[in-house]
Write an enzyme that holds these catalytic residues in place. Structure first.
Site, PDB file in Angstrom:
ATOM      1  CE1 TYR A 200      36.176  33.728  39.312  1.00  0.00           C
ATOM      2  CE2 TYR A 200      36.686  35.897  40.201  1.00  0.00           C
ATOM      3  CZ  TYR A 200      36.825  34.943  39.220  1.00  0.00           C
ATOM      4  OH  TYR A 200      37.629  35.199  38.136  1.00  0.00           O
TER       5      TYR A 200
ATOM      6  CE1 TYR B 186      33.694  38.593  41.196  1.00  0.00           C
ATOM      7  CE2 TYR B 186      34.229  38.586  43.533  1.00  0.00           C
ATOM      8  CZ  TYR B 186      33.481  38.114  42.470  1.00  0.00           C
ATOM      9  OH  TYR B 186      32.515  37.165  42.680  1.00  0.00           O
TER      10      TYR B 186
END
Length: 288
Positions: A150, A160
């Site tokens: 990602y 995240y």
């Protein structure tokens, strides 16, 4: 539509938990394109998920293996070669997990034992897969290994957490091992940086629904779906990409090259009349 891109090829797919999993979609597409393959997940995931159901659909076997355990990986590769009748042509690493995220620990207040687990499962397992395959000479010449990553490996994304560190390490492993495996045996190793996608793992990220919406508004082509990612992986497994290796390849509708889009700006302007009451005094972990 099938193009027989993987006719005669053999592979191993890690991480097909349920129909929402990208790995699940990749396994289905690989099968449609003529490949034979085995599926793998941890024993716990196989009991709780639907991996066995997919194995039955694809007329193959699901082999339990903890990707952080080298002995279990050796067993997986040996059993896969036995079941498929030869060495492997492609591998998908679709594995990721963060206890810090699951437990709600903020990035500025990590539990380091949890961090060790995050890195081992989400990144170091990729090195273990590659090292095991190389030692067993389990991958055919011109084989292809792909790991899912990602853009948070390069840019900071709220919520995240330590998964960003894991993805950065994952991409580094792909480059470092890609050189070795490429020189020795023409095996190529790449990572695919996918749009935020509604999966069991992805949905655990803080503010995921807003991240999904933001990425959709920012991306010229919109978010890439799990099916889009599966199609992309198939091309990387195929002989059409034999000279592509050590790359981090974005499958994100153009998001990674955007600064600001009209759609995102218009949505932002709609909320300008409301003052954001944000700051460290409100929440010491606001920016984590």
């Amino acid at each position: 539509m099938s193009y027989n891109l993987l006719k005669g090829k053999k592979g191993i797919i890690f991480g097909a938990l349920n129909p929402d999993s990208i790995a699940w979609k990749v396994a289905e597409r690989a099968h449609e394109e003529g490949a034979t393959l085995t599926l793998s997940n941890t024993a716990v995931a196989m009991r709780m998920g639907e991996t066995q159901k997919l194995a039955e659909k694809l007329n193959t076997v699901a082999i339990a293996a903890d990707a952080t355990n080298v002995e279990e990986l050796k067993n997986l590769f040996n059993k896969s070669m036995e079941a498929l009748g030869g060495k492997i042509d492609f591998v998908l690493h679709s594995i990721g997990m963060s206890p810090n995220v699951r437990k709600g620990r903020h990035y500025s207040d990590l539990d380091y034992n949890y961090l060790d687990k995050t890195l081992d499962v989400s990144a170091i397992s990729f090195h273990k897969v590659l090292q095991t395959a190389r030692q067993l000479d389990a991958i055919n010449e011109w084989g292809s290994v792909v790991a899912l990553t990602y853009v948070a490996a390069q840019r900071t994304f709220y919520g995240y957490n330590d998964m960003a560190d894991a993805k950065a390490l994952l991409e580094s492993i792909a480059r470092s091992f890609g050189y070795i495996y490429g020189r020795e045996r023409n095996v190529r190793i790449n990572t695919v940086s996918q749009s935020p996608t509604v999966t069991t793992a992805g949905s655990g990220v803080k503010g995921f629904d807003r991240l999904l919406d933001f990425a959709e508004r920012m991306s010229p082509l919109g978010n890439a779906t799990a099916d889009d990612c599966a199609d992309y992986c198939i091309t990387l497994f195929s002989d059409l990409t034999r000279r592509v290796t050590m790359q981090n390849l974005y499958n994100d509708g153009g998001f990674s090259n955007m600064g600001m889009s009209v759609r995102a700006l218009q949505q932002y302007e709609k909320g300008l009349h409301e003052d954001c009451k944000c700051g460290p005094a409100e929440d010491k972990h606001l920016f984590d």
